[in-house]
Each structure stands twice: as C-alpha cells, then as structure tokens.
Design an enzyme around this catalytic site. Structure first.
Site, PDB file in Angstrom:
ATOM      1  N   ALA A 131     -11.419 -41.981   6.133  1.00 25.96           N
ATOM      2  CA  ALA A 131     -12.493 -41.495   5.237  1.00 25.96           C
ATOM      3  C   ALA A 131     -12.014 -42.191   3.980  1.00 25.96           C
ATOM      4  O   ALA A 131     -12.723 -42.759   3.058  1.00 25.96           O
ATOM      5  CB  ALA A 131     -12.800 -40.362   4.889  1.00 25.96           C
ATOM      6  N   ARG A 190     -20.335 -45.455   4.604  1.00 20.71           N
ATOM      7  CA  ARG A 190     -19.811 -46.108   5.151  1.00 20.71           C
ATOM      8  C   ARG A 190     -19.517 -48.149   5.237  1.00 20.71           C
ATOM      9  O   ARG A 190     -18.676 -47.819   5.906  1.00 20.71           O
ATOM     10  CB  ARG A 190     -19.737 -45.459   7.091  1.00 20.71           C
ATOM     11  N   ARG A 210     -13.030 -33.124  18.763  1.00 18.62           N
ATOM     12  CA  ARG A 210     -14.550 -33.133  18.044  1.00 18.62           C
ATOM     13  C   ARG A 210     -15.322 -34.561  18.316  1.00 18.62           C
ATOM     14  O   ARG A 210     -14.472 -35.507  18.134  1.00 18.62           O
ATOM     15  CB  ARG A 210     -14.080 -32.513  17.078  1.00 18.62           C
ATOM     16  N   GLU A 268      -7.049 -53.690   9.636  1.00 21.13           N
ATOM     17  CA  GLU A 268      -8.072 -53.073   9.333  1.00 21.13           C
ATOM     18  C   GLU A 268      -8.859 -52.284  10.178  1.00 21.13           C
ATOM     19  O   GLU A 268      -9.768 -53.792  10.507  1.00 21.13           O
ATOM     20  CB  GLU A 268      -9.174 -53.123   7.796  1.00 21.13           C
ATOM     21  N   ASN A 289      -5.986 -47.630  10.292  1.00 20.82           N
ATOM     22  CA  ASN A 289      -7.183 -47.166  10.331  1.00 20.82           C
ATOM     23  C   ASN A 289      -7.404 -46.087   9.531  1.00 20.82           C
ATOM     24  O   ASN A 289      -7.221 -44.945   9.203  1.00 20.82           O
ATOM     25  CB  ASN A 289      -7.372 -46.257  11.479  1.00 20.82           C
ATOM     26  N   SER A 303     -15.506 -46.415  15.733  1.00 21.86           N
ATOM     27  CA  SER A 303     -16.805 -46.860  15.045  1.00 21.86           C
ATOM     28  C   SER A 303     -17.360 -48.081  14.488  1.00 21.86           C
ATOM     29  O   SER A 303     -16.762 -49.074  13.449  1.00 21.86           O
ATOM     30  CB  SER A 303     -17.685 -45.346  14.659  1.00 21.86           C
ATOM     31  N   TYR A 323     -15.894 -40.836  18.395  1.00 23.53           N
ATOM     32  CA  TYR A 323     -14.550 -41.694  18.435  1.00 23.53           C
ATOM     33  C   TYR A 323     -13.957 -41.358  19.899  1.00 23.53           C
ATOM     34  O   TYR A 323     -12.840 -41.911  20.088  1.00 23.53           O
ATOM     35  CB  TYR A 323     -14.381 -40.754  17.668  1.00 23.53           C
ATOM     36  N   HIS A 377     -11.729 -49.754  12.762  1.00 20.57           N
ATOM     37  CA  HIS A 377     -12.337 -49.090  13.356  1.00 20.57           C
ATOM     38  C   HIS A 377     -12.949 -48.716  14.834  1.00 20.57           C
ATOM     39  O   HIS A 377     -13.225 -49.227  14.871  1.00 20.57           O
ATOM     40  CB  HIS A 377     -13.186 -48.784  11.823  1.00 20.57           C
ATOM     41  N   ARG A 383     -23.302 -46.643  10.869  1.00 22.47           N
ATOM     42  CA  ARG A 383     -23.352 -45.403  10.671  1.00 22.47           C
ATOM     43  C   ARG A 383     -24.313 -45.552   9.075  1.00 22.47           C
ATOM     44  O   ARG A 383     -24.696 -46.087   8.536  1.00 22.47           O
ATOM     45  CB  ARG A 383     -22.308 -45.172  10.573  1.00 22.47           C
ATOM     46  N   ASP A 410      -4.772 -50.557  -3.311  1.00 15.78           N
ATOM     47  CA  ASP A 410      -3.834 -51.754  -3.662  1.00 15.78           C
ATOM     48  C   ASP A 410      -2.232 -51.456  -3.442  1.00 15.78           C
ATOM     49  O   ASP A 410      -1.402 -52.467  -3.482  1.00 15.78           O
ATOM     50  CB  ASP A 410      -4.021 -50.479  -5.759  1.00 15.78           C
ATOM     51  N   HIS A 458     -13.567 -46.149   2.365  1.00 15.29           N
ATOM     52  CA  HIS A 458     -14.866 -45.297   2.050  1.00 15.29           C
ATOM     53  C   HIS A 458     -14.394 -45.353   0.172  1.00 15.29           C
ATOM     54  O   HIS A 458     -15.151 -45.595  -0.715  1.00 15.29           O
ATOM     55  CB  HIS A 458     -15.475 -45.075   2.265  1.00 15.29           C
ATOM     56  N   PRO A 506      -6.846 -39.770   7.200  1.00 14.42           N
ATOM     57  CA  PRO A 506      -7.174 -37.710   7.589  1.00 14.42           C
ATOM     58  C   PRO A 506      -8.121 -37.538   8.528  1.00 14.42           C
ATOM     59  O   PRO A 506      -9.125 -38.480   9.430  1.00 14.42           O
ATOM     60  CB  PRO A 506      -7.663 -38.054   6.568  1.00 14.42           C
ATOM     61  N   ASN A 507      -7.652 -36.568   9.269  1.00 12.02           N
ATOM     62  CA  ASN A 507      -8.710 -36.396  10.895  1.00 12.02           C
ATOM     63  C   ASN A 507      -8.566 -37.094  11.980  1.00 12.02           C
ATOM     64  O   ASN A 507      -9.236 -36.653  13.182  1.00 12.02           O
ATOM     65  CB  ASN A 507     -10.602 -35.683  10.189  1.00 12.02           C
TER      66      ASN A 507
HETATM   67  O1  CA2 Z   1     -14.172 -45.434  12.782  1.00 14.66           O
HETATM   68  C1  CA2 Z   1     -13.159 -44.959  12.787  1.00 14.66           C
HETATM   69  O2  CA2 Z   1     -12.435 -45.717  12.909  1.00 14.66           O
HETATM   70  C2  CA2 Z   1     -13.486 -44.351  10.943  1.00 14.66           C
HETATM   71  O3  CA2 Z   1     -12.174 -44.984  10.297  1.00 14.66           O
HETATM   72  C3  CA2 Z   1     -13.145 -42.952  11.250  1.00 14.66           C
HETATM   73  C4  CA2 Z   1     -13.337 -42.022  10.149  1.00 14.66           C
HETATM   74  C5  CA2 Z   1     -14.695 -41.923   9.395  1.00 14.66           C
HETATM   75  O4  CA2 Z   1     -15.058 -41.262   8.681  1.00 14.66           O
HETATM   76  C6  CA2 Z   1     -14.640 -43.651   8.976  1.00 14.66           C
HETATM   77  O5  CA2 Z   1     -16.311 -44.182   8.540  1.00 14.66           O
HETATM   78  C7  CA2 Z   1     -14.845 -44.462  10.540  1.00 14.66           C
HETATM   79  C8  CA2 Z   1     -13.550 -40.257  10.887  1.00 14.66           C
HETATM   80  C9  CA2 Z   1     -12.063 -39.865  11.270  1.00 14.66           C
HETATM   81  C10 CA2 Z   1     -12.042 -38.371  11.458  1.00 14.66           C
HETATM   82  O6  CA2 Z   1     -12.295 -38.469  13.493  1.00 14.66           O
HETATM   83  C11 CA2 Z   1     -12.662 -37.379  13.826  1.00 14.66           C
HETATM   84  C12 CA2 Z   1     -12.137 -37.292  14.850  1.00 14.66           C
HETATM   85  C13 CA2 Z   1     -12.540 -36.728  16.080  1.00 14.66           C
HETATM   86  C14 CA2 Z   1     -13.292 -35.296  15.446  1.00 14.66           C
HETATM   87  C15 CA2 Z   1     -13.751 -35.380  14.453  1.00 14.66           C
HETATM   88  C16 CA2 Z   1     -13.463 -37.057  13.214  1.00 14.66           C
END
Ligand code: CA2
Length: 146
Positions: free
Chosen positions: A80, A114, A21, A101, A77, A105, A26, A103, A110, A90, A83, A13-14
């Site tokens: 969220a 996370r 953003r 897996e 990836n 970041s 990111y 990421h 962080r 599963d 977590h 997601p996202n």
């Molecule tokens: O660092 C990563 O790849 C994460 O999987 C990214 C997730 C975060 O919840 C994990 O803790 C670490 C968040 C993805 C959201 O991506 C965005 C990208 C641009 C703007 C806003 C959110």
C-alpha cells in the site's frame, strides 16, 4: 560473494498475510513459500538474495538507505505504500541502486486509488499482475541490472 552479486527483496505492509486472506487477489502461497521460490531462482541465476518484510514504513526506508553497502539491486513490493509514500520514493532515489518495483496484482485493473505509484518514477521499471511470477520476473530483471 561480491556486493554486486547480492539482491535485496523487500515486502511492504500486510504481505505477511499472503496465503491466509484474499487468495482470489493475491494467490494461495504464503510469503515463506514465495521466498522459497525466490531463493531457488536466485541459486539458478547465481546471485545471492536476502528477503525481508515489514509493516513499518520506517523499517523499509532504513533498509533501502543501508542497501548500497551490501546489495547491488533491490526488488520491492511496496504494497500500500506504493500509493502513499513519497518518503519511500525519495529513499530509492537517494540509494541510487537499481530498484525493480513489483506487484502481485495488476494495480491498473483495480480501484482508481491503486493506479498511481509514487515508486514507479524512481524505479528502473515495474512488473505487475503476474502473481508470484512478478517476484521471479523482478528477480531476473534485477540480476540483469547488477
Ligand atoms: O498487488 C500487489 O502486490 C500490491 O502491492 C499488494 C498491496 C496493495 O495495497 C497494492 O495496491 C498492490 C496489498 C498487500 C496486502 O497483502 C495482503 C495479502 C493477503 C491478504 C491481505 C492482504
């Protein structure tokens, strides 16, 4: 091409917002630009790759369940869901194909929430903190696992 030469890259997601953003965390590349780099590396490595993104946990679980029919490894990836999602973990365990897996970041630098990954225990390994390179390192790892 044989099933064992195909790698499925999944984004949670996202991640469709990449490049639009929070570039300080990111980076500035969009998901499509990252996908381009993934496809170029896949060509170089001689593997086939398919890249998907969903904001829905159900989609990701469905794709992981179906993956062994077509793919020899997954680069994931989970965003969220890393977590929160025992269901995703599963599904990975049930699929029984190697999952890397990744990421963008470094989740351990962080917020505390996370620091726990539900996915890590079901994955072959985890790559975190290398920006876009996390995807490319993950793809290299997955290619070795085919
Ligand atoms: O660092 C990563 O790849 C994460 O999987 C990214 C997730 C975060 O919840 C994990 O803790 C670490 C968040 C993805 C959201 O991506 C965005 C990208 C641009 C703007 C806003 C959110």
């Amino acid at each position: 091409m044989a099933k064992k030469k195909k790698i499925l890259v999944l984004n949670g997601p996202n991640l469709n917002l990449l490049g639009k953003r929070q570039p300080e965390i990111y980076g500035r590349l969009t998901l499509e630009e990252i996908n381009g780099k993934i496809r170029s590396l896949a060509k170089e490595l001689g593997v086939m790759v398919e890249v998907r993104q969903s904001n829905s946990e159900g989609d990701l679980i469905g794709w992981i369940q179906e993956a062994p029919k077509q793919f020899g490894a997954i680069v994931l990836n989970p965003a969220a869901f890393t977590h929160t999602s025992l269901a995703l973990r599963d599904a990975i365990t049930a699929a029984a194909i190697p999952t890397v897996e990744i990421h963008i970041s470094n989740i351990y630098k962080r917020e505390d929430f996370r620091h726990n990954s539900f996915i890590a225990g079901a994955a072959v390994g985890q790559i975190a903190g290398f920006g876009v390179q996390s995807y490319l390192l993950g793809l290299r790892a997955a290619a070795e696992l085919l």
